[in-house]
Design a protein around this motif. Structure first.
Motif, short mmCIF file in Angstrom:
data_model
loop_
_atom_site.label_atom_id
_atom_site.label_comp_id
_atom_site.label_asym_id
_atom_site.label_seq_id
_atom_site.Cartn_x
_atom_site.Cartn_y
_atom_site.Cartn_z
N GLY A 121 -25.58 -19.63 -6.25
CA GLY A 121 -25.44 -19.65 -4.79
C GLY A 121 -26.35 -20.73 -4.22
N PHE A 122 -25.88 -21.41 -3.20
CA PHE A 122 -26.66 -22.50 -2.58
C PHE A 122 -26.94 -22.17 -1.12
N VAL A 123 -28.15 -22.49 -0.70
CA VAL A 123 -28.49 -22.44 0.73
C VAL A 123 -29.14 -23.77 1.07
N TYR A 124 -28.72 -24.35 2.17
CA TYR A 124 -29.25 -25.66 2.57
C TYR A 124 -30.06 -25.54 3.86
N GLN A 125 -30.65 -26.65 4.26
CA GLN A 125 -31.45 -26.65 5.49
C GLN A 125 -30.57 -26.34 6.71
N PHE A 126 -29.37 -26.89 6.70
CA PHE A 126 -28.43 -26.61 7.78
C PHE A 126 -27.38 -25.65 7.22
N HIS A 127 -26.93 -24.73 8.06
CA HIS A 127 -26.18 -23.59 7.54
C HIS A 127 -24.82 -23.95 6.93
N HIS A 128 -24.18 -25.01 7.44
CA HIS A 128 -22.85 -25.41 6.96
C HIS A 128 -21.82 -24.28 6.99
N LEU A 129 -21.94 -23.41 7.99
CA LEU A 129 -20.92 -22.37 8.15
C LEU A 129 -19.70 -22.99 8.80
N LEU A 130 -18.54 -22.40 8.57
CA LEU A 130 -17.33 -22.93 9.19
C LEU A 130 -17.28 -22.46 10.64
N PRO A 131 -17.26 -23.39 11.59
CA PRO A 131 -17.46 -23.02 13.00
C PRO A 131 -16.36 -22.15 13.59
N GLU A 132 -15.16 -22.28 13.06
CA GLU A 132 -14.05 -21.53 13.68
C GLU A 132 -13.91 -20.11 13.13
N PHE A 133 -14.74 -19.78 12.12
CA PHE A 133 -14.67 -18.44 11.53
C PHE A 133 -15.88 -17.60 11.96
N SER A 134 -15.67 -16.28 11.97
CA SER A 134 -16.77 -15.37 12.31
C SER A 134 -17.76 -15.29 11.15
N ALA A 135 -18.90 -14.64 11.42
CA ALA A 135 -19.90 -14.44 10.36
C ALA A 135 -19.25 -13.71 9.19
N LEU A 136 -18.52 -12.64 9.50
CA LEU A 136 -17.87 -11.85 8.46
C LEU A 136 -16.91 -12.73 7.63
N GLU A 137 -16.09 -13.51 8.32
CA GLU A 137 -15.11 -14.35 7.61
C GLU A 137 -15.79 -15.42 6.75
N ASN A 138 -16.89 -15.96 7.27
CA ASN A 138 -17.61 -16.97 6.49
C ASN A 138 -18.11 -16.38 5.16
N VAL A 139 -18.50 -15.12 5.19
CA VAL A 139 -19.02 -14.49 3.96
C VAL A 139 -17.87 -13.99 3.08
N MET A 140 -16.74 -13.70 3.70
CA MET A 140 -15.56 -13.26 2.92
C MET A 140 -14.95 -14.41 2.12
N LEU A 141 -15.00 -15.60 2.73
CA LEU A 141 -14.24 -16.74 2.20
C LEU A 141 -14.50 -17.05 0.71
N PRO A 142 -15.77 -17.21 0.29
CA PRO A 142 -15.98 -17.53 -1.13
C PRO A 142 -15.45 -16.44 -2.06
N GLN A 143 -15.46 -15.22 -1.60
CA GLN A 143 -14.97 -14.12 -2.43
C GLN A 143 -13.44 -14.19 -2.56
N MET A 144 -12.79 -14.57 -1.45
CA MET A 144 -11.33 -14.66 -1.49
C MET A 144 -10.89 -15.86 -2.33
N ILE A 145 -11.68 -16.93 -2.27
CA ILE A 145 -11.38 -18.10 -3.12
C ILE A 145 -11.46 -17.69 -4.58
N ARG A 146 -12.38 -16.76 -4.85
CA ARG A 146 -12.56 -16.30 -6.23
C ARG A 146 -11.49 -15.30 -6.64
N GLY A 147 -10.70 -14.82 -5.69
CA GLY A 147 -9.58 -13.96 -6.05
C GLY A 147 -9.69 -12.52 -5.60
N LEU A 148 -10.76 -12.17 -4.89
CA LEU A 148 -10.88 -10.80 -4.40
C LEU A 148 -9.91 -10.57 -3.24
N SER A 149 -9.51 -9.31 -3.07
CA SER A 149 -8.61 -9.01 -1.95
C SER A 149 -9.41 -9.09 -0.65
#
Ligand SMILES: Nc1ncnc2c1ncn2[C@@H]1O[C@H](COP(=O)(O)OP(=O)(O)OP(=O)(O)O)[C@@H](O)[C@H]1O
Length: 241
Positions: free
Chosen positions: A104-132
């Motif tokens: 897992g990587f964390v940078y100085q700037f958050h690099h969150l996707l601006p159009e997605f909610s906090a929840l969606e930003n955290v869901m995204l890597p899991q969905m890319i990995r294949g989770l429902s």
């Protein structure tokens, strides 16, 4: 027929519990006519549940070290071991898979996707990995709540404070339950009080999940609260008191 003796792994290569092991890492950059020798044979391990602060002057190679350790950049010599498995010579697709699942990587700037909610930003890597979607949402909620953001799930990054944005970025970094967390100045953009809060959350998470973490920081007060402190000197990692 006599069985082959099982190979004994030298402890220098794979100390017990070493989740991340760098062995003889060299990295140089060719710049015009010259060559910059940034890492000159780094030997370094991080154990399960251990947080290491990397404190070194600007330009000494902190980001380079994190990029090599995180399989984002190739070293010129040496090998990175993740959970005891060597990574030298792996195809890029396998490096990407390991990076997605184990690091897992964390940078100085958050690099969150601006159009997605906090929840969606955290869901995204899991969905890319294949989770429902359901599984990803459940874990994202759990993580964000653990980091004190239960009431901010639907906020977009612009609707969060700097410290909250960084906590979402931390949740996203560990969403796929990696074994290694690499953070490059994760509190560098925050005021001292907020930095302290984010750092505390990060440390708690490392303890709770057994992650092996390297956190590059210029903040000596925060570094003092980690398990170990190291610096880069002449291209080598040196342990600090
Ligand atoms: N792609 C590149 N090509 C040439 N030189 C590079 C490249 N990337 C980094 N460097 C040089 O390597 C050195 C180490 O860079 P690095 O970003 O790892 O330092 P750092 O310790 O993280 O610095 P800072 O604290 O300022 O972020 C720097 O002198 C930089 O100029």
């Amino acid at each position: 027929m006599s069985a082959e003796p099982s190979p004994v792994v030298p402890t220098s290569i794979a100390p017990k519990g070493a989740v991340l092991r760098l062995e003889g890492i060299q990295r140089r950059y060719v710049q015009g006519e010259g060559t910059l020798e940034i890492l000159r044979g780094v030997d370094f391990s991080v154990m399960e549940g251990q947080s290491v602060a990397l404190v070194a002057p600007s330009g000494t190679g902190k980001s380079t070290l994190l990029h090599v350790a995180g399989l984002l950049e190739h070293q010129d010599a040496g090998e990175v071991f993740i959970a005891g498995a060597g990574t030298a010579g792996l195809p890029d697709s396998e490096r990407t898979r390991i990076r997605r699942t184990e690091i897992g990587f964390v940078y100085q700037f958050h690099h969150l996707l601006p159009e997605f909610s906090a929840l969606e930003n955290v869901m995204l890597p899991q969905m890319i990995r294949g989770l429902s979607k359901r599984e990803a949402a459940a874990r994202a909620k759990e993580l964000l709540s653990y980091l004190g953001l239960a009431k901010r799930l639907d906020h977009r990054p612009a609707e969060l404070s700097g410290g909250e944005q960084q906590r979402v970025a931390i949740a996203r970094a560990v969403a796929n339950a990696p074994r290694v967390l690499l953070a490059d100045e994760p509190t560098g953009n925050l005021d001292p009080h907020t930095a302290d809060h984010v750092f505390h959350a990060l440390s708690q998470l490392v303890e709770a999940t057994g992650l092996a973490a390297i956190i590059a920081t210029h903040n000596l007060a925060l570094a003092a609260r980690m398990h170990r402190r190291v610096t880069l000197q002449d291209g080598l990692v040196v342990e600090l008191a």
